[in-house]
Design a protein around this motif. Structure first.
Motif, mmCIF file in Angstrom:
data_model
loop_
_atom_site.group_PDB
_atom_site.id
_atom_site.type_symbol
_atom_site.label_atom_id
_atom_site.label_comp_id
_atom_site.label_asym_id
_atom_site.label_seq_id
_atom_site.Cartn_x
_atom_site.Cartn_y
_atom_site.Cartn_z
ATOM 1 N N ARG A 222 -62.514 -12.638 -39.568
ATOM 2 C CA ARG A 222 -63.295 -12.787 -40.797
ATOM 3 C C ARG A 222 -64.763 -13.043 -40.476
ATOM 4 N NH1 ARG A 222 -60.622 -17.286 -44.346
ATOM 5 N NH2 ARG A 222 -62.366 -16.741 -45.690
ATOM 6 N N VAL A 223 -65.013 -13.845 -39.452
ATOM 7 C CA VAL A 223 -66.395 -14.106 -39.047
ATOM 8 C C VAL A 223 -67.066 -12.815 -38.581
ATOM 9 C CG1 VAL A 223 -67.871 -15.317 -37.405
ATOM 10 C CG2 VAL A 223 -65.917 -16.509 -38.427
ATOM 11 N N ARG A 224 -66.350 -12.055 -37.768
ATOM 12 C CA ARG A 224 -66.904 -10.793 -37.272
ATOM 13 C C ARG A 224 -67.191 -9.846 -38.419
ATOM 14 N NH1 ARG A 224 -63.007 -8.849 -32.476
ATOM 15 N NH2 ARG A 224 -64.428 -7.056 -32.577
ATOM 16 N N ARG B 118 -67.034 -22.181 -46.493
ATOM 17 C CA ARG B 118 -65.602 -22.132 -46.194
ATOM 18 C C ARG B 118 -65.054 -23.508 -45.830
ATOM 19 N NH1 ARG B 118 -67.965 -18.315 -47.092
ATOM 20 N NH2 ARG B 118 -66.741 -17.507 -48.805
ATOM 21 N N LYS C 247 -80.260 -14.385 -40.536
ATOM 22 C CA LYS C 247 -78.847 -14.140 -40.240
ATOM 23 C C LYS C 247 -78.159 -15.414 -39.777
ATOM 24 C CE LYS C 247 -79.327 -9.243 -39.018
ATOM 25 N NZ LYS C 247 -79.287 -8.233 -37.929
ATOM 26 N N GLY D 67 -71.335 -7.288 -41.778
ATOM 27 C CA GLY D 67 -71.774 -6.931 -43.123
ATOM 28 C C GLY D 67 -73.193 -7.351 -43.453
ATOM 29 N N LEU D 68 -73.812 -8.142 -42.584
ATOM 30 C CA LEU D 68 -75.199 -8.547 -42.827
ATOM 31 C C LEU D 68 -76.137 -7.357 -42.629
ATOM 32 C CD1 LEU D 68 -75.286 -12.012 -41.000
ATOM 33 C CD2 LEU D 68 -75.222 -11.595 -43.462
ATOM 34 N N LEU E 199 -75.103 -17.281 -41.664
ATOM 35 C CA LEU E 199 -73.833 -17.577 -41.003
ATOM 36 C C LEU E 199 -73.452 -19.045 -41.173
ATOM 37 C CD1 LEU E 199 -71.439 -16.995 -39.159
ATOM 38 C CD2 LEU E 199 -72.962 -17.345 -37.194
ATOM 39 N N TYR F 26 -67.924 -10.648 -41.459
ATOM 40 C CA TYR F 26 -69.100 -11.154 -42.181
ATOM 41 C C TYR F 26 -70.381 -10.800 -41.429
ATOM 42 C CZ TYR F 26 -72.510 -14.238 -44.264
ATOM 43 O OH TYR F 26 -73.641 -14.716 -44.875
ATOM 44 N N LEU F 27 -70.377 -11.009 -40.130
ATOM 45 C CA LEU F 27 -71.565 -10.691 -39.326
ATOM 46 C C LEU F 27 -71.895 -9.207 -39.405
ATOM 47 C CD1 LEU F 27 -70.988 -12.817 -36.079
ATOM 48 C CD2 LEU F 27 -72.239 -13.432 -38.155
ATOM 49 N N TRP G 258 -72.407 -19.627 -44.775
ATOM 50 C CA TRP G 258 -71.086 -19.047 -45.011
ATOM 51 C C TRP G 258 -70.000 -19.951 -44.424
ATOM 52 C CZ3 TRP G 258 -67.194 -17.207 -41.745
ATOM 53 C CH2 TRP G 258 -66.219 -16.398 -42.335
ATOM 54 N N SER G 259 -70.231 -20.462 -43.228
ATOM 55 C CA SER G 259 -69.258 -21.341 -42.580
ATOM 56 C C SER G 259 -69.068 -22.635 -43.365
ATOM 57 C CB SER G 259 -69.702 -21.668 -41.152
ATOM 58 O OG SER G 259 -69.808 -20.500 -40.367
#
Length: 207
Positions: A78-80, A106, A95, A85-86, A99, A82-83, A102-103
């Motif tokens: 999920r992190v990958r 969550r 960025k 998609g930036l 990140l 999101y990254l 976003w973290s």
């Protein structure tokens, strides 16, 4: 001549149900890891959260360690995503801020598992899992590039080792300050996220 497409094998209804249940198991595990952390969470907790018998849970994962490892691998995916998609044109510093935000978003809703302690059994399992390590290296390399670029632009202190900055940003994903502020009830979730992002990137010194 256009090459013929190879038809994909159909997934049986039984297999679809198996995959759907496995996804529900992993989602519940991620939430429970966020609420309780690894050492306090039990397989009974997961089975109860999903609404299945513990015997059914063991048909998917043979142990608590295997289950939690799979959940951590999914989080990295999920992190990958999101990254990736930036926007490519977004400045590196933005960025990094995105990140961390976003973290924290969550974390505050218990969607981000707390990192296992050094003496946790899970840590040893994770360090031996190829998928987890590959995902961690990929994420770390990407974030590391943004850190060094932000340092070269003077936006992050260039005297700090990039690894120290990386670990500092990672630590925000399990920052106890979030829980302390939320339990205090003085701030909304959005305000808590903003405050932690500000202290992370702007520090405590008056400007």
């Amino acid at each position: 001549m256009r090459p013929m497409s190879v038809p994909q094998p159909k997934v049986s209804f039984k297999e679809q149900m198996h995959l759907a249940r496995e996804e529900a198991i992993l989602q519940s595990t991620c939430r429970l890891l966020g609420e309780k952390a690894y050492d306090a969470m039990t397989m009974d907790d997961v089975a109860n959260a999903v609404g299945i018998a513990k015997a059914s849970l063991y048909k998917h994962f043979s142990s608590k360690e295997e289950l939690c490892c799979a959940a951590m691998v999914q989080i990295l995916q999920r992190v990958r995503a999101y990254l990736d998609g930036l926007p490519a044109e977004m400045p590196s510093m933005d960025k990094l801020r995105a990140l961390v935000r976003w973290s924290l978003e969550r974390l505050i809703t218990n969607e981000m598992p707390l990192l296992p302690s050094r003496n946790s059994t899970l840590r040893a399992v994770l360090m031996a899992d190829k998928d987890y390590l590959n995902g961690l290296v990929t994420v770390s390399d990407q974030v590391g590039e943004w850190i060094t670029e932000a340092q070269s632009q003077g936006q992050i202190n260039p005297t700090l080792p990039p690894l120290v900055v990386l670990y500092t940003l990672y630590a925000r994903a399990c920052d106890p300050v979030v829980t302390f502020l939320k339990d205090g009830g003085q701030y909304s979730d959005a305000e808590i996220v903003d405050l932690v992002v500000r202290t992370c990137f702007d520090g405590l010194a008056a400007r």
